[in-house]
Structures are given as C-alpha cells and as structure tokens.
Enzyme design. Sequence first.
Site, PDB file in Angstrom:
ATOM      1  N   LYS A 109       6.722 -13.704 -22.560  1.00 53.23           N
ATOM      2  CA  LYS A 109       7.917 -12.407 -22.869  1.00 53.23           C
ATOM      3  C   LYS A 109       8.200 -11.920 -23.678  1.00 53.23           C
ATOM      4  O   LYS A 109       8.106 -10.669 -24.380  1.00 53.23           O
ATOM      5  CB  LYS A 109       8.278 -13.197 -21.797  1.00 53.23           C
ATOM      6  CG  LYS A 109       8.231 -13.532 -20.076  1.00 53.23           C
ATOM      7  CD  LYS A 109       6.996 -11.723 -19.254  1.00 53.23           C
ATOM      8  CE  LYS A 109       5.691 -12.166 -19.727  1.00 53.23           C
ATOM      9  NZ  LYS A 109       5.411 -13.099 -18.999  1.00 53.23           N
ATOM     10  N   HIS A 134       9.324 -32.696 -34.319  1.00 49.68           N
ATOM     11  CA  HIS A 134       7.970 -33.426 -35.082  1.00 49.68           C
ATOM     12  C   HIS A 134       7.350 -32.400 -36.255  1.00 49.68           C
ATOM     13  O   HIS A 134       6.072 -32.147 -36.613  1.00 49.68           O
ATOM     14  CB  HIS A 134       6.896 -34.206 -34.255  1.00 49.68           C
ATOM     15  CG  HIS A 134       7.701 -35.054 -33.120  1.00 49.68           C
ATOM     16  ND1 HIS A 134       7.507 -36.350 -34.101  1.00 49.68           N
ATOM     17  CD2 HIS A 134       8.017 -35.531 -31.849  1.00 49.68           C
ATOM     18  CE1 HIS A 134       7.992 -37.381 -33.126  1.00 49.68           C
ATOM     19  NE2 HIS A 134       7.544 -36.592 -31.902  1.00 49.68           N
ATOM     20  N   GLU A 169       5.978 -10.166 -26.518  1.00 50.58           N
ATOM     21  CA  GLU A 169       4.295  -9.557 -26.002  1.00 50.58           C
ATOM     22  C   GLU A 169       5.524  -8.140 -26.094  1.00 50.58           C
ATOM     23  O   GLU A 169       4.429  -6.614 -26.243  1.00 50.58           O
ATOM     24  CB  GLU A 169       3.468 -10.028 -25.241  1.00 50.58           C
ATOM     25  CG  GLU A 169       4.073  -9.958 -23.792  1.00 50.58           C
ATOM     26  CD  GLU A 169       3.666 -10.196 -22.469  1.00 50.58           C
ATOM     27  OE1 GLU A 169       2.175 -10.133 -22.893  1.00 50.58           O
ATOM     28  OE2 GLU A 169       4.057 -10.444 -21.412  1.00 50.58           O
ATOM     29  N   ASN A 203       0.935  -0.597   6.318  1.00 44.49           N
ATOM     30  CA  ASN A 203       1.628  -1.186   5.065  1.00 44.49           C
ATOM     31  C   ASN A 203       2.408  -3.000   5.677  1.00 44.49           C
ATOM     32  O   ASN A 203       2.775  -2.464   5.682  1.00 44.49           O
ATOM     33  CB  ASN A 203       2.254  -0.213   4.118  1.00 44.49           C
ATOM     34  CG  ASN A 203       3.255  -1.203   2.563  1.00 44.49           C
ATOM     35  OD1 ASN A 203       2.286  -2.193   2.667  1.00 44.49           O
ATOM     36  ND2 ASN A 203       3.746  -0.231   2.429  1.00 44.49           N
ATOM     37  N   GLY A 204       1.667  -3.676   5.082  1.00 45.66           N
ATOM     38  CA  GLY A 204       2.295  -5.078   5.685  1.00 45.66           C
ATOM     39  C   GLY A 204       1.047  -5.534   5.612  1.00 45.66           C
ATOM     40  O   GLY A 204      -0.220  -5.831   5.160  1.00 45.66           O
ATOM     41  N   GLU A 217       6.116 -19.607 -21.039  1.00 43.07           N
ATOM     42  CA  GLU A 217       6.226 -18.281 -20.749  1.00 43.07           C
ATOM     43  C   GLU A 217       7.604 -17.421 -21.659  1.00 43.07           C
ATOM     44  O   GLU A 217       6.981 -15.680 -21.708  1.00 43.07           O
ATOM     45  CB  GLU A 217       6.172 -18.711 -19.366  1.00 43.07           C
ATOM     46  CG  GLU A 217       6.452 -17.365 -18.122  1.00 43.07           C
ATOM     47  CD  GLU A 217       5.451 -16.393 -18.240  1.00 43.07           C
ATOM     48  OE1 GLU A 217       3.904 -16.667 -19.049  1.00 43.07           O
ATOM     49  OE2 GLU A 217       5.289 -15.331 -18.376  1.00 43.07           O
ATOM     50  N   LYS A 271      -3.322  -4.518 -20.034  1.00 37.70           N
ATOM     51  CA  LYS A 271      -3.030  -5.788 -18.388  1.00 37.70           C
ATOM     52  C   LYS A 271      -4.642  -6.503 -18.168  1.00 37.70           C
ATOM     53  O   LYS A 271      -3.724  -7.861 -18.177  1.00 37.70           O
ATOM     54  CB  LYS A 271      -2.871  -4.109 -17.611  1.00 37.70           C
ATOM     55  CG  LYS A 271      -2.506  -5.260 -16.079  1.00 37.70           C
ATOM     56  CD  LYS A 271      -0.737  -5.806 -16.074  1.00 37.70           C
ATOM     57  CE  LYS A 271      -0.405  -6.519 -15.003  1.00 37.70           C
ATOM     58  NZ  LYS A 271       0.375  -7.416 -15.231  1.00 37.70           N
ATOM     59  N   CYS A 285       0.712  -0.943  -0.157  1.00 41.06           N
ATOM     60  CA  CYS A 285      -0.043   0.407  -0.400  1.00 41.06           C
ATOM     61  C   CYS A 285       0.791   1.091  -0.094  1.00 41.06           C
ATOM     62  O   CYS A 285       2.230   1.751  -0.097  1.00 41.06           O
ATOM     63  CB  CYS A 285      -1.108   0.284   1.346  1.00 41.06           C
ATOM     64  SG  CYS A 285      -1.702  -1.793   1.734  1.00 41.06           S
ATOM     65  N   TRP A 318      -4.232  -1.048  -1.415  1.00 38.30           N
ATOM     66  CA  TRP A 318      -3.936  -2.587  -1.842  1.00 38.30           C
ATOM     67  C   TRP A 318      -4.341  -3.849  -1.022  1.00 38.30           C
ATOM     68  O   TRP A 318      -3.381  -4.007  -0.131  1.00 38.30           O
ATOM     69  CB  TRP A 318      -2.829  -2.308  -2.399  1.00 38.30           C
ATOM     70  CG  TRP A 318      -2.232  -4.006  -3.237  1.00 38.30           C
ATOM     71  CD1 TRP A 318      -1.859  -5.062  -3.041  1.00 38.30           C
ATOM     72  CD2 TRP A 318      -2.915  -4.144  -5.105  1.00 38.30           C
ATOM     73  NE1 TRP A 318      -1.865  -6.347  -3.979  1.00 38.30           N
ATOM     74  CE2 TRP A 318      -2.717  -5.977  -4.751  1.00 38.30           C
ATOM     75  CE3 TRP A 318      -3.183  -3.418  -5.837  1.00 38.30           C
ATOM     76  CZ2 TRP A 318      -2.877  -5.998  -6.346  1.00 38.30           C
ATOM     77  CZ3 TRP A 318      -3.856  -4.233  -7.003  1.00 38.30           C
ATOM     78  CH2 TRP A 318      -3.075  -5.686  -6.773  1.00 38.30           C
ATOM     79  N   ARG A 349       1.145   2.288  -6.525  1.00 36.17           N
ATOM     80  CA  ARG A 349       1.197   1.479  -4.960  1.00 36.17           C
ATOM     81  C   ARG A 349       0.187   0.226  -4.388  1.00 36.17           C
ATOM     82  O   ARG A 349      -0.281  -0.504  -3.711  1.00 36.17           O
ATOM     83  CB  ARG A 349       1.776   1.421  -4.013  1.00 36.17           C
ATOM     84  CG  ARG A 349       3.069   1.903  -4.247  1.00 36.17           C
ATOM     85  CD  ARG A 349       4.364   2.488  -2.574  1.00 36.17           C
ATOM     86  NE  ARG A 349       4.055   1.517  -2.140  1.00 36.17           N
ATOM     87  CZ  ARG A 349       5.669   1.360  -1.660  1.00 36.17           C
ATOM     88  NH1 ARG A 349       6.338   1.343  -2.661  1.00 36.17           N
ATOM     89  NH2 ARG A 349       5.746   0.563  -0.890  1.00 36.17           N
TER      90      ARG A 349
HETATM   91  C1  G6P Z   1      -3.340 -10.272 -20.581  1.00 33.80           C
HETATM   92  C2  G6P Z   1      -2.419 -10.583 -19.850  1.00 33.80           C
HETATM   93  C3  G6P Z   1      -1.658 -11.233 -20.220  1.00 33.80           C
HETATM   94  C4  G6P Z   1      -2.057 -12.378 -18.530  1.00 33.80           C
HETATM   95  C5  G6P Z   1      -3.491 -12.389 -18.836  1.00 33.80           C
HETATM   96  C6  G6P Z   1      -4.601 -12.958 -17.430  1.00 33.80           C
HETATM   97  O1  G6P Z   1      -3.431 -11.064 -21.746  1.00 33.80           O
HETATM   98  O2  G6P Z   1      -1.945  -9.077 -20.679  1.00 33.80           O
HETATM   99  O3  G6P Z   1      -0.198 -10.486 -19.225  1.00 33.80           O
HETATM  100  O4  G6P Z   1      -1.146 -12.882 -18.425  1.00 33.80           O
HETATM  101  O5  G6P Z   1      -4.502 -11.291 -19.668  1.00 33.80           O
HETATM  102  O6  G6P Z   1      -4.575 -11.763 -16.841  1.00 33.80           O
HETATM  103  P1  G6P Z   1      -4.614 -12.503 -15.673  1.00 33.80           P
HETATM  104  O7  G6P Z   1      -5.279 -11.025 -14.335  1.00 33.80           O
HETATM  105  O8  G6P Z   1      -6.494 -13.488 -15.415  1.00 33.80           O
HETATM  106  O9  G6P Z   1      -4.006 -13.623 -14.669  1.00 33.80           O
END
Ligand code: G6P
Length: 619
Positions: free
Chosen positions: A496, A515, A499, A109-110, A492, A614, A2, A83, A27
């Site tokens: 990364k 294959h 994207e 915070n914590g 993954e 996001k 937070c 948060w 935050r």
């Molecule tokens: C979007 C984001 C990804 C994320 C995915 C799932 O595609 O760009 O980074 O992994 O959604 O999001 P979530 O909030 O459900 O983990």
Amino acid sequence: MCGIVGYIGKKDAQEVLLEGLKRLEYRGYDSSGIALMKDKEDLSEKKQFFLKVIKAVGKVMCLEEKLSKEKLSSHIGIAHTRWATHGKPSEKNAHPHQDDGGYVAIVHNGIIENYKELKEKLEKRGHTFVSETDSEVIAQCIGDKMKTKSFEEAFFLTLKELRGAYAVVAVSPSDPEKILAARFSSPLVLGVGKEEYILASDVSALVEYTDKVVYIEDNEAVLLTPQGYSLRTFSNRAKGERKIETLEWSSDQAKKEGFAHYMLKEIFQQPHALTDTMRGRILLEEGMVRLGGLSSVEKKLRNITKIVLVGCGTARCASLVGEYMIEEYAGISVEVEYAHEFRYKKSLLDKKTAVIVLSQSGETADTLASVREAKRKGVLTLGIVNVVGSTIARETDAGIYNHAGPEIAVASTKAFTSQLIVLALLTVYLGRQRGMSLVMGKRILREIQTLPRKIQSILDDAKKIKKVAEKYSAFESMFFLGRKYNYPVALEGSIKLKEISYIHAEGLATGELKHGPIAMIDKNFPSFFLALNDSVYEKSVTGIEEVKARSGKTIALVTKGDKKVSKMVDDVLEIPKTLEMLTPILSVIPLQLFSYYIASKRNLDVDKPRNLAKSVTVE
Ligand code: G6P
C-alpha cells in the site's frame, strides 16, 4: 452494487436517465437498461399504456447507442447500470426486469437472499423466469399479485416477502403515472426538482438537476407522481414530512460521496462491503457456512488433502493469511504461490489437490494462466473473485464471489478485506467438513459477524491515524513487520505505502529482521510493527527492542488495552480485540489509512498512482 435512477417530470425521461446512468457508471458497468413509460399523447384510442424496455451489455455507451436508433418520448422511466452479483453480464440478466404478465418493470440494487424459495413458489404458480438473477423474483412477485390487486397493493405485499438487502424502484403500465420505490439496507435518495423528481442510488446521478434531496431511510418506501412525493412505511401508511436537505457537493465529489478520493471512500465502505460479503452465508446455529458457488464440488472438497492458493499483489497477501487460517482450523496442508511463478513451475499436484485462485478483477493474465495450467493437469480449480462473470469466474470449476462492489482506486482495500472474509468462511466450511467442532464453528462465525462494527470503530479513529501518518510522510524508507497471521498484513501494508506514496517500503516477518534487514536501521529508517496481543506477542516485542537499540523510530499497532508495547514505541495505534485468525481483517485498516494519509500529504494522485494499472491483463 449497482446504479439506479428513476425519473418523473417534464423533461425527456430518456435523457435524464441516461445522464444519471453515466454518472453512476462507477458503481457498475457490465450492462445497463432502461424502461420508459409511453406518453399518453402517443396512445391509440384504446388508452393502453405500455413500457418500452431496452438493455445492452457493456458500458452505458452501448445502451446509448441502441437508444439513439429508437428515440422514445417519455416523462416517466427507470434505469439501471449493473455490477453483477447473480448471473453473468448479459441482456437477459440486465435490469429492468419484467414479470411474464407484463404488469411491471423493476430495477434493483442489493441481494435477495430468499430468491430461490420465492422463485420455486412462483414457478409452481406457472411463471416463467428468463434471467439467472435474484432480482427477477421481485418483478414476478409483484406481477403475480397484480392479477387481482392494484400496483400499490402488490408492491407493498411483495416487500413483506423479500429478505436480504435492496433498493427497488418499480413502474407499471396499469398505473402509469406513478413510481414506487423502497429501501432496505441499500441506499436510495430522492432529488426534488421543480415539478420533477429523480430517484437514485446516490446523489451523483442527480446533482446535475437539483441540489435538494430527501434521503430515503431504511425500511421506508416512497411514492412518486408528477404532482409530488409521499414517504410511506412498508405497510403503505403515509409518514410525516421530512426536511429537504441542500447538497453542497460538486458532481465529481458526489461520485466519491464527499470523500477526497475513491481509495478513501472504499476504505470507509468496508463495514458495508464486508456485510455484503457475508450476507446470507452464515448459518450460526449449525456453526456452518452456505457457499452456493461450491455446492457442485462439495463432495470433491471433502477428499482434498492439499490446497494451493494462487494470486498476485494484494490477492497473494490475502492468500498467505488464508494459508494460516486453513492449516490451523481446517487441517489441510496449504501452499501459496505467485501466479506468475506457479504457471511455470513443476508443481506436484494430484487428484486430492485443489487450486484456489484469488483475483479481485478475475482478469489478471498470470492468474488466469494458472487456472488453465491447473485444469490441464486435471486438478480441481476454484476462484475467489469480485467481478461476476469475469474470465476467471467463468473458467474455474466453482467459486465464491466477494460481493464487495466495484473497486475503483488502483490500490486495493475492500477487495483485500473481503477476500479475507471469504477465506475465513471457507476455512469454517472446510473445517466443519473435517474435525472442527460445532462450538468452534459457531465461535468463529459469531466473531466474523462483529467485524464490520469493529472496523467502524477503527475508522472512527481516522484522525489519530492521520496525525501519526503525517509525522512519517517525509521519510524515504520504511519497514512493516509482523508475525504469523500479521506477517502477510505487513507485506500488504508495504505494498500500500509504496504503490501510492512512492516511499520505499518492505514487509518482513519480524523474526527475519536480525538476518539482514536490520543493517538498514538508523534514525532515518522507521519501522511499523504489528504487535498485537496474540500468540506471538512476546516475539514481536523482541523485534521492537532490536530496532530501538539501533536508534530506529518505531510505530506499533497494538490491541486495545495494551500496556507494554505502547510504552516502548514512538507512536502507537490500536485495534479492538478479535480472534487471532481474524486480526488481519482489522489490522490492515490502520495500514490502509496510514498509506493514504501519507500519499495525500505528499500531494500525490492517490487513485491513479504512476506506473500501475488496476488490472494487469498482460503477462
Ligand atoms: C494489480 C493491481 C493490484 C492487484 C493485482 C492483482 O497489480 O494493481 O492492486 O492486487 O493486480 O489483481 P487481481 O485483480 O487479480 O486481484
């Protein structure tokens, strides 16, 4: 995680605190609040001081709107942007918290690990709690002691009772010209201005006002008055002078704590974030895990014979690692589904199935639809979610929070590793309900505890990763290959890279290379192998040979001490040894940095890549 601000000085406290909150909004942003000490000159003859506390759900804007209706002149105050970790976002759960006697207001915070015990004790002493937070116990505890003791005495006695992690700032109308604050494992910094002091959870809240700061150390408290500040031990003894440092950050840099991008900051935050994820959950002596969010479904989970893990994007990659973990160590059959497929599929679910959805945001439309579909079929639904109070967290029957703090960069990093920690803890939890021995439980948990330190050692080597990454920044395609636990990490890694750098990347199970995909290999098509010293090491070596034979460039991630693969490939990166089931939590870190450094070499907008959001809240 937070945002905290405290102010004492000649300026209008409300203005400084609100400005600070806006700068800290990154935050946490689900609710906020402010407590202002009423100024002396406004007081009636009785000379009574009082605190005005105003809170609002939503962004800081909402609090600002409320405050605009009742402007209150004040020169001392504290504020907080939340948060959520315990209790959904609401005015009652927002900070500042007060005790029921009106002695004190605090922002925190914590996480207070022993809040349940403290709460029970205080309730027995007749106190009434109004929030669902762990933080309220701090206020009630100080207030309880202030019936017979001074603000200072009560504050320091309370610190001795708290377990967990905290930065806490308190004000009291009984001692109105004073702010008390303490730090234990959560950051706190003091800005030293001209006859004014600003306390904050990080420098971004204070760079507007001063560039002179004192970093409060762990296990240290600070006492502020309009005349000055004094650093104290937790026993309220004065400590020596500390050098005042001069900041060289702009306010935008300050938000990123000096890192060039949020993504890089979040990568480097992982040792801390993962410590938060596991905090209070590991019962080492019992080889067991405490997952408070599952207590209501503990019995049901004992009878589960099948688990379906559901998620999108990075969350699905984490699910695939979970499949390997749970099947191997808890002996429960696991299926992994994309949420967008699961919601339309005729799935064979019965009363002995649990559907576990993974979502950082807790708002992804397809994942939410999967929860609703599973509930319609009468199946137990659980969530592994980072955002407290999000829709998925509310609609699932039970769940586990990541507690990784807000993730700002679109490319998910610390959310992924915290999902893996949660899955590892869940594996031990389910395993110990079944055949897993005490010894095995302890072994896994002990190793989980070493991971933050091991991640730190990888981060300390970031320069080397940068050097290798920059060599590959001009290629237009790349494979990421791994087997078993590290197959999902290859997926993954490829997410990364594509994207944020817009390089075409594919994640593959190494065995699949021959294959079809191998047809792509030539000198312009490099391959990044995860070739760790695990049960499938030899099989990974074969894949590398196949690529080399076709003139493909090779990079390998190996376990420290590796001799064989290191000699075969063009470039090599290392991670420390850990249990095979936990390797993804380490192996993904160099891949995150590799993508990051390629994207920044290509001068791309790392935090906000093109075409991506996001949180995808539409189908
Ligand atoms: C979007 C984001 C990804 C994320 C995915 C799932 O595609 O760009 O980074 O992994 O959604 O999001 P979530 O909030 O459900 O983990």
